[in-house]
Design a protein around this motif. Structure first.
Motif, PDB file in Angstrom:
ATOM      1  N   PRO A 220      41.813  31.423  51.903  1.00 57.60           N
ATOM      2  CA  PRO A 220      40.714  31.755  52.837  1.00 57.60           C
ATOM      3  C   PRO A 220      41.181  31.949  54.280  1.00 57.60           C
ATOM      4  O   PRO A 220      40.798  32.925  54.934  1.00 57.60           O
ATOM      5  CB  PRO A 220      39.773  30.548  52.698  1.00 57.60           C
ATOM      6  N   GLY A 221      42.014  31.027  54.775  1.00 55.84           N
ATOM      7  CA  GLY A 221      42.527  31.182  56.132  1.00 55.84           C
ATOM      8  C   GLY A 221      43.447  32.376  56.265  1.00 55.84           C
ATOM      9  O   GLY A 221      43.430  33.084  57.281  1.00 55.84           O
ATOM     10  N   ILE A 283      37.017  50.510  56.681  1.00 54.75           N
ATOM     11  CA  ILE A 283      38.145  49.711  56.186  1.00 54.75           C
ATOM     12  C   ILE A 283      37.684  48.305  55.841  1.00 54.75           C
ATOM     13  O   ILE A 283      38.082  47.728  54.813  1.00 54.75           O
ATOM     14  CB  ILE A 283      39.265  49.665  57.238  1.00 54.75           C
ATOM     15  N   ASP A 284      36.820  47.749  56.658  1.00 57.20           N
ATOM     16  CA  ASP A 284      36.318  46.407  56.382  1.00 57.20           C
ATOM     17  C   ASP A 284      35.480  46.380  55.110  1.00 57.20           C
ATOM     18  O   ASP A 284      35.622  45.468  54.278  1.00 57.20           O
ATOM     19  CB  ASP A 284      35.492  45.900  57.567  1.00 57.20           C
ATOM     20  N   LEU A 285      34.613  47.374  54.923  1.00 57.81           N
ATOM     21  CA  LEU A 285      33.730  47.389  53.760  1.00 57.81           C
ATOM     22  C   LEU A 285      34.476  47.715  52.472  1.00 57.81           C
ATOM     23  O   LEU A 285      34.144  47.190  51.404  1.00 57.81           O
ATOM     24  CB  LEU A 285      32.602  48.398  53.972  1.00 57.81           C
ATOM     25  N   LEU A 286      35.483  48.575  52.548  1.00 59.64           N
ATOM     26  CA  LEU A 286      36.166  49.035  51.345  1.00 59.64           C
ATOM     27  C   LEU A 286      37.325  48.142  50.927  1.00 59.64           C
ATOM     28  O   LEU A 286      37.686  48.107  49.751  1.00 59.64           O
ATOM     29  CB  LEU A 286      36.685  50.463  51.558  1.00 59.64           C
ATOM     30  N   ILE A 287      37.924  47.415  51.860  1.00 59.45           N
ATOM     31  CA  ILE A 287      39.118  46.627  51.542  1.00 59.45           C
ATOM     32  C   ILE A 287      38.861  45.133  51.712  1.00 59.45           C
ATOM     33  O   ILE A 287      39.001  44.354  50.758  1.00 59.45           O
ATOM     34  CB  ILE A 287      40.305  47.070  52.416  1.00 59.45           C
ATOM     35  N   PHE A 288      38.479  44.713  52.911  1.00 58.41           N
ATOM     36  CA  PHE A 288      38.447  43.283  53.186  1.00 58.41           C
ATOM     37  C   PHE A 288      37.206  42.591  52.624  1.00 58.41           C
ATOM     38  O   PHE A 288      37.299  41.456  52.158  1.00 58.41           O
ATOM     39  CB  PHE A 288      38.550  43.041  54.698  1.00 58.41           C
ATOM     40  N   SER A 289      36.066  43.250  52.640  1.00 57.76           N
ATOM     41  CA  SER A 289      34.869  42.619  52.074  1.00 57.76           C
ATOM     42  C   SER A 289      35.001  42.372  50.575  1.00 57.76           C
ATOM     43  O   SER A 289      34.655  41.283  50.094  1.00 57.76           O
ATOM     44  CB  SER A 289      33.632  43.474  52.376  1.00 57.76           C
ATOM     45  N   ARG A 293      34.865  38.648  48.882  1.00 59.38           N
ATOM     46  CA  ARG A 293      33.945  38.287  47.805  1.00 59.38           C
ATOM     47  C   ARG A 293      34.687  37.762  46.584  1.00 59.38           C
ATOM     48  O   ARG A 293      34.234  36.828  45.933  1.00 59.38           O
ATOM     49  CB  ARG A 293      33.087  39.503  47.426  1.00 59.38           C
ATOM     50  N   ARG A 294      35.828  38.365  46.298  1.00 60.60           N
ATOM     51  CA  ARG A 294      36.605  37.909  45.144  1.00 60.60           C
ATOM     52  C   ARG A 294      37.117  36.487  45.355  1.00 60.60           C
ATOM     53  O   ARG A 294      37.081  35.666  44.428  1.00 60.60           O
ATOM     54  CB  ARG A 294      37.781  38.861  44.915  1.00 60.60           C
ATOM     55  N   VAL A 303      27.657  33.238  43.906  1.00 56.37           N
ATOM     56  CA  VAL A 303      27.093  33.178  42.565  1.00 56.37           C
ATOM     57  C   VAL A 303      26.861  34.569  42.010  1.00 56.37           C
ATOM     58  O   VAL A 303      27.295  34.917  40.924  1.00 56.37           O
ATOM     59  CB  VAL A 303      25.773  32.380  42.578  1.00 56.37           C
ATOM     60  N   ARG A 304      26.201  35.401  42.795  1.00 60.88           N
ATOM     61  CA  ARG A 304      25.880  36.742  42.318  1.00 60.88           C
ATOM     62  C   ARG A 304      27.024  37.686  42.606  1.00 60.88           C
ATOM     63  O   ARG A 304      27.703  37.583  43.596  1.00 60.88           O
ATOM     64  CB  ARG A 304      24.591  37.268  42.983  1.00 60.88           C
ATOM     65  N   SER A 305      27.206  38.658  41.700  1.00 64.18           N
ATOM     66  CA  SER A 305      28.260  39.649  41.866  1.00 64.18           C
ATOM     67  C   SER A 305      27.804  40.770  42.778  1.00 64.18           C
ATOM     68  O   SER A 305      26.638  40.918  43.047  1.00 64.18           O
ATOM     69  CB  SER A 305      28.664  40.216  40.509  1.00 64.18           C
TER      70      SER A 305
END
Length: 305
Positions: A220-221, A283-289, A293-294, A303-305
């Motif tokens: 996480p960090g 880039i944030d939405l396609l890679i890091f988000s 979530r994973r 909980v939800r996918s």
């Protein structure tokens, strides 16, 4: 000899066993509920309302306020052009075939520079986090470099390397490596000591201990450091492209922004700012988000996918 034991009713024993079985069943059901991860996908309507509609509404609100300021002539049009003029810039760039060229020139540099920073910053962060002497020597320097504005590295990089892509990558590395390394150091510091002792007890030592115990626990960090590292990479690249101008460098988004300033075209300036913002968000939405979530899902925090 008479027995002194108190007579026990068979019905009471059966009832106690039944209550105990129900308690155990309830406990198992609770544990199963904690471990279970719902794989049912969120309905499209709910996803649209919760995640898509709010940013669209915000963008529309900004455009409305922007247009109102133009209509009321709050300031001169050469300072605040109407949204239609910026849209015309987008159309012209698309028709001329230069829109994707602007974006790809900067995105390719930014991603390649970020990958190089990732290769350098990850082992550096591990070494600083695990070796006390190196941490005492280099830790404060990394923190100082992280707080140093990336634009400060552009003049010396131009003098050292010249007006070329190597200069761009050098500025990106100097801006992103400290953020990635410090993020990993913070993640390692937050690993519970019990995890480390358990890993050694199970025989995980050396690189195996780092790969199987330290890195997953510090993820996480580390991921937060990666996001910040990309932000610094993108900002460093834009600073380098704005200051360093050369025909050999091509026309990136930073050069486009500087060209708008040179030509006194605020529509072109807003056009460049819009593209820079869109790329950063994409880039944030396609890679890091998805990565975030994973990681959260693997820890039972999503909980939800």
């Amino acid at each position: 000899m008479a027995s002194t034991d108190t007579p026990v009713d068979k019905a009471d024993v059966d009832k106690a066993k039944s209550d105990s079985g129900q308690d155990l069943a309830g406990l198992e059901a609770g544990l199963d509920a904690l471990d279970a991860v719902q794989t049912r996908r969120t309905p499209f309507r709910q996803t649209f309302v919760q995640k898509v509609l709010p940013p669209i509404t915000a963008v529309l609100l900004v455009l409305v306020v922007w247009q109102i300021l133009v209509w009321t002539k709050t300031t001169d049009t050469y300072k605040l052009p109407p949204p239609a003029d910026v849209w015309h810039e987008v159309q012209d760039a698309w028709l001329q075939g230069t829109l994707l060229e602007y974006i790809w020139t900067s995105v390719s540099r930014g991603l390649l520079g970020f990958l190089m920073a990732l290769v350098i910053g990850t082992p550096l962060g591990l070494i600083v986090a695990r070796v006390r002497f190196i941490r005492a020597a280099i830790g404060p320097i990394l923190s100082g470099l992280q707080s140093l504005p990336s634009v400060a590295w552009v003049p010396p990089a131009v003098i050292w390397l010249g007006l070329n892509d190597q200069m761009m990558y050098a500025v990106i590395l100097l801006g992103a490596v400290p953020s990635i390394a410090n993020g990993l150091v913070a993640g390692v510091d937050q690993v519970p000591p019990l995890f480390l002792r358990a890993g050694r007890t199970l025989g995980a030592t050396g690189l195996r201990h780092t790969w199987h115990i330290v890195m997953p626990a510090a993820l996480p960090g580390y991921l937060a450091g990666l996001k910040q590292g990309w932000a610094f990479s993108w900002r460093s690249l834009m600073a380098a492209e704005i200051i360093a101008q050369s025909p050999d460098l091509g026309m990136g988004l930073g050069q486009l922004l500087e060209a708008g300033r040179t030509n006194s075209s605020m529509a072109q300036v807003f056009f460049a700012i819009l593209l820079i913002l869109i790329v950063g968000i994409a880039i944030d939405l396609l890679i890091f988000s998805p990565l975030e979530r994973r990681v959260l899902r693997s820890r039972g925090l999503l909980v939800r996918s």
